[in-house]
Design a protein around this motif. Structure first.
Motif, PDB file in Angstrom:
ATOM      1  N   ALA A   1       0.816  -1.224  -0.024  1.00 20.07           N
ATOM      2  CA  ALA A   1       0.174   0.022   0.091  1.00 20.07           C
ATOM      3  C   ALA A   1       0.751   1.220   0.008  1.00 20.07           C
ATOM      4  N   GLY A   2       0.555   2.232  -0.866  1.00 17.57           N
ATOM      5  CA  GLY A   2       1.029   3.439  -0.904  1.00 17.57           C
ATOM      6  C   GLY A   2       2.368   3.352  -1.609  1.00 17.57           C
ATOM      7  N   VAL A   3       2.554   2.399  -2.448  1.00 13.57           N
ATOM      8  CA  VAL A   3       3.996   2.244  -3.325  1.00 13.57           C
ATOM      9  C   VAL A   3       3.211   2.158  -4.719  1.00 13.57           C
ATOM     10  N   GLN A   4       3.519   3.249  -5.557  1.00 13.68           N
ATOM     11  CA  GLN A   4       3.164   3.065  -7.099  1.00 13.68           C
ATOM     12  C   GLN A   4       4.628   2.633  -7.725  1.00 13.68           C
ATOM     13  N   VAL A   5       4.023   1.555  -8.899  1.00 12.32           N
ATOM     14  CA  VAL A   5       5.154   1.055  -9.622  1.00 12.32           C
ATOM     15  C   VAL A   5       4.556   1.249 -10.949  1.00 12.32           C
ATOM     16  N   ARG A   6       5.426   2.014 -11.621  1.00 13.69           N
ATOM     17  CA  ARG A   6       5.144   2.356 -13.119  1.00 13.69           C
ATOM     18  C   ARG A   6       6.048   2.039 -14.063  1.00 13.69           C
ATOM     19  N   GLN A   7       5.627   1.607 -15.313  1.00 11.18           N
ATOM     20  CA  GLN A   7       6.458   1.269 -16.252  1.00 11.18           C
ATOM     21  C   GLN A   7       6.460   2.016 -17.362  1.00 11.18           C
ATOM     22  N   SER A   8       7.518   2.864 -17.990  1.00 16.08           N
ATOM     23  CA  SER A   8       7.380   3.628 -19.025  1.00 16.08           C
ATOM     24  C   SER A   8       7.725   3.177 -20.443  1.00 16.08           C
ATOM     25  N   SER A   9       8.551   1.951 -20.517  1.00 16.71           N
ATOM     26  CA  SER A   9       8.841   1.396 -21.657  1.00 16.71           C
ATOM     27  C   SER A   9       8.928  -0.168 -21.721  1.00 16.71           C
ATOM     28  N   VAL A  11       7.227   6.037  -3.629  1.00 12.72           N
ATOM     29  CA  VAL A  11       6.743   5.533  -2.192  1.00 12.72           C
ATOM     30  C   VAL A  11       5.887   6.910  -1.700  1.00 12.72           C
ATOM     31  N   ARG A  12       4.480   6.791  -1.377  1.00 15.65           N
ATOM     32  CA  ARG A  12       3.705   7.882  -1.102  1.00 15.65           C
ATOM     33  C   ARG A  12       4.061   9.122  -2.107  1.00 15.65           C
ATOM     34  N   GLY A  13       3.817   8.833  -3.366  1.00  8.71           N
ATOM     35  CA  GLY A  13       3.709   9.924  -4.234  1.00  8.71           C
ATOM     36  C   GLY A  13       4.900  10.772  -4.643  1.00  8.71           C
ATOM     37  N   THR A  14       4.815  11.605  -5.328  1.00  4.50           N
ATOM     38  CA  THR A  14       6.133  12.473  -5.523  1.00  4.50           C
ATOM     39  C   THR A  14       6.425  13.213  -4.340  1.00  4.50           C
ATOM     40  N   GLY A  15       7.890  13.169  -4.118  1.00  3.02           N
ATOM     41  CA  GLY A  15       8.610  13.857  -2.886  1.00  3.02           C
ATOM     42  C   GLY A  15       9.002  15.272  -3.328  1.00  3.02           C
ATOM     43  N   THR A  16       9.371  15.438  -4.375  1.00  2.00           N
ATOM     44  CA  THR A  16       9.928  16.730  -5.085  1.00  2.00           C
ATOM     45  C   THR A  16       9.865  16.859  -6.359  1.00  2.00           C
ATOM     46  N   GLN A  29      11.960  18.704  -8.212  1.00  2.00           N
ATOM     47  CA  GLN A  29      13.128  18.670  -8.788  1.00  2.00           C
ATOM     48  C   GLN A  29      14.152  17.546  -8.306  1.00  2.00           C
ATOM     49  N   GLY A  30      14.792  17.173  -9.299  1.00  2.00           N
ATOM     50  CA  GLY A  30      15.727  16.029  -8.916  1.00  2.00           C
ATOM     51  C   GLY A  30      14.953  14.567  -9.084  1.00  2.00           C
ATOM     52  N   SER A  31      15.433  13.554  -8.452  1.00  2.00           N
ATOM     53  CA  SER A  31      14.809  12.245  -8.512  1.00  2.00           C
ATOM     54  C   SER A  31      13.834  12.130  -7.291  1.00  2.00           C
ATOM     55  N   ASN A  32      12.741  11.181  -7.687  1.00  2.00           N
ATOM     56  CA  ASN A  32      11.779  10.866  -6.851  1.00  2.00           C
ATOM     57  C   ASN A  32      11.968   9.283  -6.496  1.00  2.00           C
ATOM     58  N   SER A  33      13.039   8.761  -7.093  1.00  2.00           N
ATOM     59  CA  SER A  33      13.206   7.234  -6.439  1.00  2.00           C
ATOM     60  C   SER A  33      13.630   7.242  -5.062  1.00  2.00           C
ATOM     61  N   PRO A  34      13.303   5.984  -4.685  1.00  2.00           N
ATOM     62  CA  PRO A  34      13.624   5.519  -3.599  1.00  2.00           C
ATOM     63  C   PRO A  34      14.930   5.047  -3.339  1.00  2.00           C
ATOM     64  N   MET A  35      15.527   4.879  -2.062  1.00  2.00           N
ATOM     65  CA  MET A  35      17.003   4.531  -1.895  1.00  2.00           C
ATOM     66  C   MET A  35      16.845   2.906  -2.037  1.00  2.00           C
ATOM     67  N   ALA A  37      17.198   9.120   2.161  1.00  2.00           N
ATOM     68  CA  ALA A  37      15.984   8.481   2.381  1.00  2.00           C
ATOM     69  C   ALA A  37      14.888   9.148   2.229  1.00  2.00           C
ATOM     70  N   ALA A  38      15.019  10.456   1.409  1.00  2.00           N
ATOM     71  CA  ALA A  38      13.886  11.212   1.540  1.00  2.00           C
ATOM     72  C   ALA A  38      12.495  10.828   0.705  1.00  2.00           C
ATOM     73  N   ASN A  39      13.038   9.969  -0.138  1.00  2.00           N
ATOM     74  CA  ASN A  39      11.876   9.102  -1.064  1.00  2.00           C
ATOM     75  C   ASN A  39      11.513   7.909  -0.648  1.00  2.00           C
ATOM     76  N   GLY A  40      11.898   7.546   0.663  1.00  2.00           N
ATOM     77  CA  GLY A  40      11.760   6.105   1.065  1.00  2.00           C
ATOM     78  C   GLY A  40      12.763   5.376   0.948  1.00  2.00           C
ATOM     79  N   VAL A  41      12.751   4.115   1.195  1.00  2.00           N
ATOM     80  CA  VAL A  41      13.774   3.109   1.256  1.00  2.00           C
ATOM     81  C   VAL A  41      13.298   1.744   0.731  1.00  2.00           C
ATOM     82  N   VAL A  42      13.824   1.163  -0.178  1.00  2.00           N
ATOM     83  CA  VAL A  42      13.563  -0.373  -0.493  1.00  2.00           C
ATOM     84  C   VAL A  42      14.739  -1.259  -0.181  1.00  2.00           C
ATOM     85  N   LEU A  43      14.613  -2.165   0.984  1.00  2.00           N
ATOM     86  CA  LEU A  43      15.484  -2.989   1.564  1.00  2.00           C
ATOM     87  C   LEU A  43      15.228  -4.477   0.964  1.00  2.00           C
ATOM     88  N   ILE A  44      16.150  -5.152   0.264  1.00  2.00           N
ATOM     89  CA  ILE A  44      16.292  -6.173  -0.428  1.00  2.00           C
ATOM     90  C   ILE A  44      17.120  -7.186   0.125  1.00  2.00           C
TER      91      ILE A  44
END
Length: 650
Positions: A172-180, A192-197, A199-205, A246-253
């Motif tokens: 929940a709250g995680v959007q996954v979008r494929q553009s290609s 993670v929880r929408g657009t965080g900025t 300017q710059g990247s919105n990708s999580p760490m 981690a301003a845009n969230g974190v994905v731990l694998i």
């Protein structure tokens, strides 16, 4: 003594207003169910009802407040009061579902009963379940931040080309979008929880096995079959340990490991799938209709002029009639060139040549096991994705070794190492490449026949449409040949020791090396009229203007991480603490060069080019960071929790 008993019974009401809100909400639901019953009675729907009452306690015989009691298969429900009592009107043979956080859910058949007293058992597995968080693990019940955990079973049960796109809909709250959809570029962007900025990247760490990976597509270099869990830290409280990164969230694998005292276990998994475009745009494929539409457009723009001078129409009615008649008999050869009408008078649907079904396959072989003091997981993977457009295929190879050894019962030494290599085709299938021309296409061209590429069959239809300036988008996908090679090595070596009961120390060193090697060159492609089999146009016709290029980029990272973890339970008090130090270094550099003039189209290495046309690349740069961080978690009776996370960076 009474207060002690109430606390053991999980009485939260005197200490927090959160439970009060939930309690009121559930009472509203009960009221709704009662209203529904009254409505049913007023409409003449009668059902035998009975009143079931009882008390719900825990294993210490203490009443539980706020336990959910639901009549199975309905919205009819209630909750226990402060003394654990409940009362609910249900059907004669109703089944009650009783659920409460931290306890096992029960189902009770009330057939022939009006009093049902229940003792709930603690769900010890749920209370002890741990979740991977920044620089360690925590009991799930003690989490204070917003964390989503995705287990291996959820990942294994869905087919996926890569890990990022496979996360869609799992948290929940995680959007996954494929553009290609191009293989190798089909990784999804994660929000993670929408657009965080703006300017710059919105990708999580991205963190793989406890180490930050600062490289855009690294998540897709991990074989999804090797993943044990994916944890997503969604809010500031859970991600604060990593600071502003981690301003845009974190994905731990976290990847899988072996098991102690287990015999070698071989497993093989494979995926065969058909890839296709889910939604194709529609182009006019009937040449006669296409010509008539253009005539109508000119007529609508200048009706008076066309009436006065019909030659202003771009297409003659005789040509339209000839084309339409030929399309009624596509296999006929009753034309002046003696070839089938589908070649002499083509009616091409370009989307069929650009987007076609292809078969994708993926294979993984694993061996896991271990002895009394060691565990291991060895994995090898291969996948092939031909893509849904020509010259866009991808082949990928991956290997992993997760090995750990215990020495003297207190010291553990191990490694988590993986290598990934990709070989991709070079076609530019973007809207700035071949797709740029597809909307300009006329159906009066055969894209390809017997290994030859077509040109506009009848340039006399319109003087501005000569074979030289009318593109063949399919041929444009093949104008460049070569190979894009991507290699990634990520290896982590660690030593951990239990210093004394509850206190563990670990030192971890990580090395990452990512290489991008791109080699491209021009290809000579002739375009034919299939009426006469003569060349009407040619791509890259001049050897002296043909180009060959090479680019090479490398990114290296080194990480040193030291942590002290303390976890201890004293009666009703649960304490965990973390103290850590991290030192990180990145280096990035690359070059690119292009030469003009080839000796022959079969000799394409950049060293054989005649004239240097451009040289450049990415400037060499490096940066480093030192961090000190800590975290303290305290929980009382698994109910009252606090968390502190001081962090410093340089």
């Amino acid at each position: 003594m009474k207060i002690r008993s109430l606390l053991r019974g999980r009485i939260k009401l005197p200490f927090t207003i959160t439970f009060v809100a939930v309690f009121l909400l559930l009472n509203v639901r009960t009221s709704y169910a009662g209203n529904a019953l009254n409505d049913g009675e007023s409409s003449g729907i009668q059902q035998q009802k009975k009143q079931v009452t009882g008390v719900i306690v825990d294993i210490y015989d203490e009443p539980l407040i706020g336990v959910n009691i639901i009549e199975k298969g309905t919205t009819n429900g209630t909750v226990t009061d402060i003394d654990g009592n409940y009362s609910l009107s249900v059907a004669e043979s109703a089944v009650l579902q009783i659920s409460y956080i931290g306890y096992l859910t029960q189902e009770i058949n009330t057939s022939g009963r009006t009093t049902v007293n229940i003792t709930l058992q603690e769900d010890t597995q749920a209370l002890e379940e741990v979740v991977v968080v920044g620089y360690g693990v925590q009991k799930k019940v003690n989490l204070t931040g917003s964390v989503a955990s995705i287990g291996a079973q959820k990942l294994e049960n869905r087919p996926m080309v890569n890990l990022s796109s496979g996360l869609g809909g799992l948290a929940a709250g995680v959007q996954v979008r494929q553009s290609s959809g191009k293989p190798g570029s089909d990784g999804a962007s994660i929000l993670v929880r929408g657009t965080g900025t703006f300017q710059g990247s919105n990708s999580p760490m991205i963190v793989i096995d406890g180490v930050v990976v600062d490289e855009g597509n690294a998540i897709n270099s991990v074989n999804s079959e090797d993943v044990e869990s994916v944890t997503i830290l969604k809010d500031a409280a859970s991600a604060a340990i990593y600071g502003s990164r981690a301003a845009n969230g974190v994905v731990l694998i976290t990847t899988k490991g072996g098991r102690k005292e287990a015999k070698p276990r071989f497993s093989y998994s494979s995926l065969f799938a058909q890839s296709d475009v889910s939604s194709k745009f529609k182009l006019e494929s009937n040449t006669a209709e296409w010509m008539e539409m253009h005539n109508r457009a000119v007529m609508n723009m200048n009706p008076a002029g066309v009436v006065a001078d019909p030659t202003l129409l771009p297409y003659k009615q005789s040509d339209i009639d000839t084309w339409r008649a030929a399309s009624l008999n596509p296999n006929g050869t009753d034309n002046e060139w003696g070839v089938p009408n589908y070649l002499a008078y083509p009616n091409t649907d370009w989307t069929k040549y650009f987007y076609y079904p292809s078969f994708y396959h993926k294979h993984t072989l694993q061996v896991t096991g271990g002895g009394a003091n060691n565990t291991y997981l060895l994995s090898a993977g291969y996948q092939s994705n031909p893509g849904t457009m020509p010259n866009t295929s991808l082949e990928e190879y991956s290997m992993r070794a997760n090995v750990e050894t215990t020495v003297a019962d207190i010291l553990k030494v191990g490694t988590r190492t993986f290598f990934n290599q990709r070989y991709g085709d070079v076609a530019d299938s973007s809207t700035g490449g071949a797709l740029f021309y597809i909307n300009q296409m006329v159906p009066a061209m055969t894209p390809e026949y017997n290994g030859k590429y077509g040109a506009l069959e009848d340039p006399t239809l319109n003087a501005s449409m000569n074979p030289q300036n009318m593109e063949n988008p399919l041929a444009r996908l093949l104008l460049r040949d070569g190979q894009h090679i991507t290699s990634r090595l990520n290896t982590t070596w660690y030593v951990g020791a239990e210093l004394f009961d509850g206190l563990n120390a670990e030192i971890k060193f990580n090395y990452q090396d990512a290489l991008w090697d791109q080699r491209e060159h021009d290809v000579n492609i002739k375009r034919y009229s299939f009426r006469t089999d003569e060349v009407l146009a040619e791509y890259n016709a001049n050897l002296s203007l043909a180009t060959t290029s090479r680019s090479f980029t490398r990114q290296v990272a080194r990480n040193l991480i030291g942590t002290l973890n303390y976890n201890k339970t004293f009666g009703d008090h649960d304490i965990s603490a973390l103290l850590g130090y991290e030192q990180t270094y990145w280096n990035y550099n690359g070059f690119s060069a292009s030469k003009r003039g080839l000796l022959d189209y079969s000799i394409t290495d950049i060293t054989t080019g005649i004239e240097m046309s451009s040289i450049g690349g990415s400037y060499k740069r490096d940066y480093a960071m030192i961090s000190q961080f800590g975290r303290v978690n305290y929980s009382y009776l698994l109910m009252f929790r606090t968390s502190l996370k001081p962090l410093t960076k340089k």
